[in-house]
Design an enzyme around this catalytic site. Structure first.
Site, PDB file in Angstrom:
ATOM      1  CB  CYS A   1      -0.632  -0.136   1.657  1.00 40.93           C
ATOM      2  SG  CYS A   1      -2.195   1.577   1.163  1.00 40.93           S
TER       3      CYS A   1
ATOM      4  CB  CYS B   1      -0.690   2.433   3.826  1.00 40.03           C
ATOM      5  SG  CYS B   1      -2.566   1.728   3.235  1.00 40.03           S
ATOM      6  CG  ASP B   2       3.277   0.937   4.737  1.00 39.52           C
ATOM      7  OD1 ASP B   2       2.638   1.850   5.186  1.00 39.52           O
ATOM      8  OD2 ASP B   2       2.788   0.188   4.357  1.00 39.52           O
TER       9      ASP B   2
HETATM   10  C1  FAD Z   1       0.180  -3.979   4.485  1.00 37.51           C
HETATM   11  C2  FAD Z   1      -0.676  -3.197   4.855  1.00 37.51           C
HETATM   12  C3  FAD Z   1      -0.625  -2.196   5.501  1.00 37.51           C
HETATM   13  C4  FAD Z   1      -1.466  -1.052   5.056  1.00 37.51           C
HETATM   14  N1  FAD Z   1      -1.168   0.101   6.183  1.00 37.51           N
HETATM   15  C5  FAD Z   1      -2.324   1.150   6.015  1.00 37.51           C
HETATM   16  C6  FAD Z   1      -2.450   2.745   6.442  1.00 37.51           C
HETATM   17  O1  FAD Z   1      -1.250   2.380   7.043  1.00 37.51           O
HETATM   18  N2  FAD Z   1      -3.370   2.791   6.870  1.00 37.51           N
HETATM   19  C7  FAD Z   1      -4.312   2.413   6.322  1.00 37.51           C
HETATM   20  O2  FAD Z   1      -5.444   3.141   6.496  1.00 37.51           O
HETATM   21  N3  FAD Z   1      -4.681   1.788   5.603  1.00 37.51           N
HETATM   22  C8  FAD Z   1      -3.686   0.762   5.275  1.00 37.51           C
HETATM   23  N4  FAD Z   1      -4.221  -0.950   4.809  1.00 37.51           N
HETATM   24  C9  FAD Z   1      -4.980  -0.706   4.142  1.00 37.51           C
HETATM   25  C10 FAD Z   1      -6.337  -1.376   4.953  1.00 37.51           C
HETATM   26  O3  FAD Z   1      -5.564  -2.170   5.841  1.00 37.51           O
HETATM   27  C11 FAD Z   1      -7.090  -1.437   4.888  1.00 37.51           C
HETATM   28  O4  FAD Z   1      -8.161  -0.533   3.982  1.00 37.51           O
HETATM   29  C12 FAD Z   1      -8.624  -1.674   5.280  1.00 37.51           C
HETATM   30  O5  FAD Z   1      -7.959  -2.921   6.705  1.00 37.51           O
HETATM   31  C13 FAD Z   1      -9.837  -2.352   5.058  1.00 37.51           C
HETATM   32  O6  FAD Z   1     -10.525  -2.568   6.108  1.00 37.51           O
HETATM   33  P1  FAD Z   1     -11.782  -3.644   6.152  1.00 37.51           P
HETATM   34  O7  FAD Z   1     -12.883  -3.724   7.865  1.00 37.51           O
HETATM   35  O8  FAD Z   1     -12.886  -3.827   5.280  1.00 37.51           O
HETATM   36  O9  FAD Z   1     -11.277  -5.538   5.739  1.00 37.51           O
HETATM   37  P2  FAD Z   1     -10.418  -6.490   6.299  1.00 37.51           P
HETATM   38  O10 FAD Z   1      -9.139  -4.863   7.696  1.00 37.51           O
HETATM   39  O11 FAD Z   1      -9.077  -6.574   5.798  1.00 37.51           O
HETATM   40  O12 FAD Z   1     -11.018  -7.090   7.324  1.00 37.51           O
HETATM   41  C14 FAD Z   1     -11.613  -8.066   7.868  1.00 37.51           C
HETATM   42  C15 FAD Z   1     -12.185  -8.833   8.092  1.00 37.51           C
HETATM   43  O13 FAD Z   1     -12.812  -9.762   7.652  1.00 37.51           O
HETATM   44  C16 FAD Z   1     -12.610 -11.508   8.162  1.00 37.51           C
HETATM   45  N5  FAD Z   1     -13.428 -12.371   7.085  1.00 37.51           N
HETATM   46  C17 FAD Z   1     -13.105 -12.318   6.386  1.00 37.51           C
HETATM   47  N6  FAD Z   1     -14.005 -13.294   5.596  1.00 37.51           N
HETATM   48  C18 FAD Z   1     -14.391 -13.796   6.503  1.00 37.51           C
HETATM   49  C19 FAD Z   1     -15.784 -14.576   6.789  1.00 37.51           C
HETATM   50  N7  FAD Z   1     -15.712 -16.090   5.573  1.00 37.51           N
HETATM   51  N8  FAD Z   1     -16.097 -15.402   7.857  1.00 37.51           N
HETATM   52  C20 FAD Z   1     -15.887 -14.359   9.054  1.00 37.51           C
HETATM   53  N9  FAD Z   1     -14.930 -13.267   9.039  1.00 37.51           N
HETATM   54  C21 FAD Z   1     -14.270 -13.085   7.707  1.00 37.51           C
HETATM   55  C22 FAD Z   1     -11.137 -11.270   8.482  1.00 37.51           C
HETATM   56  O14 FAD Z   1     -10.860 -12.449   8.840  1.00 37.51           O
HETATM   57  C23 FAD Z   1     -10.925  -9.693   8.392  1.00 37.51           C
HETATM   58  O15 FAD Z   1     -10.490  -9.773  10.033  1.00 37.51           O
HETATM   59  C24 FAD Z   1      -2.599  -1.650   4.806  1.00 37.51           C
HETATM   60  C25 FAD Z   1      -2.908  -2.849   3.895  1.00 37.51           C
HETATM   61  C26 FAD Z   1      -2.224  -3.677   5.009  1.00 37.51           C
HETATM   62  C27 FAD Z   1      -2.219  -4.572   3.531  1.00 37.51           C
END
Ligand code: FAD
Length: 323
Positions: free
Chosen positions: A143, A146-147
């Site tokens: 990302c 992000c980084d």
């Molecule tokens: C390496 C990295 C660094 C990042 N750094 C930043 C940053 O510094 N700042 C920033 O704003 N964003 C950052 N991001 C982006 C950020 O992490 C995402 O935008 C954010 O986490 C999305 O949130 P979400 O809740 O939509 O999904 P996610 O964080 O992807 O969470 C999805 C959840 O769904 C669960 N899940 C999936 N399938 C199922 C199922 N069938 N049953 C039950 N649970 C399930 C998973 O276990 C997880 O808990 C980064 C991403 C990465 C990969």
């Protein structure tokens, strides 16, 4: 159809996923007395548990590590009575007429819910190199937004050839001294406009027919990347401190295929200005329905929307019963 022998539980609000979207939905739903149940999935806390510093989430002036931030979000959701459980949704049977939705957990129990909030996120695609995994969070990132800031004034490399890669490369070019862009084929997949932008950015050097073979490091952080020209087979070491992978994301939506509307890459489609899906009472928030911004704060924002919409949906249903 769900298995009749399974344990069945009836609730008003089920949240699938425990990233910023799921936990924010839980905070709002719990405070509205919907008594939400969150199933965490295999990655409790979501994608941010796989990174080190998070510097751009409001409320943390000194920054915070991803895992600690997600513990904070979980604690905040639990403070208002959210029931957070470890478990994975394995099957869904959504009612199309506004009735009760059934979600199977771990193949062993069924939760019947009046509203379901889907916050299953997306998974970044990686190259699959051992060294990439070793230095993930220590110079390797999926990302740039992000980084990228951590590599201000430094030299970095980015791999990818699509629109996102091109956009992230130009973003990095504003912060970094030099950006090497590794393109596997002899051309981009990105749109002409994006390619034009890359080619007109002085500090981006595009290396065509080039693939990363190893991320180099000192045991702690990235110090370079070894690349190969897949035509000439020449190896070259690039001195970079950051290595960005921009080869795409996969939304976690297999479970909903054929049930919920999704685009050609599998992202859930929600209604305009809303997180409502095509099924009444089923809402989607966070990265699972957002291939554009993919940030913790935007995920949290749509998580809030989902909970408010779930509450309004339940109130409207109650009004119909009372009238
Ligand atoms: C390496 C990295 C660094 C990042 N750094 C930043 C940053 O510094 N700042 C920033 O704003 N964003 C950052 N991001 C982006 C950020 O992490 C995402 O935008 C954010 O986490 C999305 O949130 P979400 O809740 O939509 O999904 P996610 O964080 O992807 O969470 C999805 C959840 O769904 C669960 N899940 C999936 N399938 C199922 C199922 N069938 N049953 C039950 N649970 C399930 C998973 O276990 C997880 O808990 C980064 C991403 C990465 C990969």
């Amino acid at each position: 159809m769900m298995n009749k022998e399974q344990e069945i539980e009836r609730i008003s609000c089920l949240i699938i996923g425990s990233g910023p979207a799921g936990y924010t939905a839980a905070i709002y739903a719990a405070r509205a007395d919907l008594k939400p149940v969150v199933y965490t999935g295999m990655v409790p806390g979501g994608q941010l548990t796989q990174t080190t510093e998070v510097d751009n989430f409001p409320g943390y002036p000194k920054g915070i590590t991803g895992p600690v931030m997600m513990e904070d979000l979980r604690a905040q959701a639990e403070r208002f009575g959210t029931d957070v459980r470890f478990g994975y949704a394995t099957k869904v049977d959504f009612s199309t007429d506004g009735g009760i939705h059934k979600v199977e957990i771990d193949g062993v129990k069924t939760v019947e819910a009046e509203t379901v909030i889907i916050a299953t996120g997306a998974t970044a695609k990686w190259l699959g190199l051992d060294s990439e995994e070793k230095y993930n969070g220590f110079g390797v990132s999926a990302c740039a937004v992000c980084d990228g800031f951590f590599y201000k004034g430094q030299d970095v490399a980015i791999v990818g050839a699509g629109d996102t890669a091109a956009e992230e490369a130009t973003y990095l070019a504003k912060l970094c001294r030099k950006v090497y862009m590794l393109v596997r084929r002899d051309e981009f997949r990105a749109s002409k406009a994006m390619v034009h932008r890359v080619n007109n950015t002085a500090n981006i050097e595009v290396l065509y027919n080039t693939e990363a073979v190893e991320i180099l490091g000192d045991g702690q952080v990235v110090t370079g990347v070894r690349v190969i020209n897949n035509q000439t087979k020449n190896l070259q070491d690039l001195d970079v401190t950051g290595f960005f992978v921009a080869i795409g994301h996969k939304p976690n939506t297999e479970l909903f295929q054929g049930i919920l509307d999704m685009d050609e890459t599998g992202y859930l489609i929600t209604k305009a200005d809303s997180t409502a899906t095509n099924i009444p009472g089923v809402f989607a928030c966070g990265d699972v329905q957002d291939h554009v911004f993919r940030q913790a704060i935007t995920a949290a924002g749509t998580g809030c929307m989902s909970a408010l919409e779930a509450e309004r949906y339940l109130m409207a249903k109650e009004d119909v019963v009372l009238s």
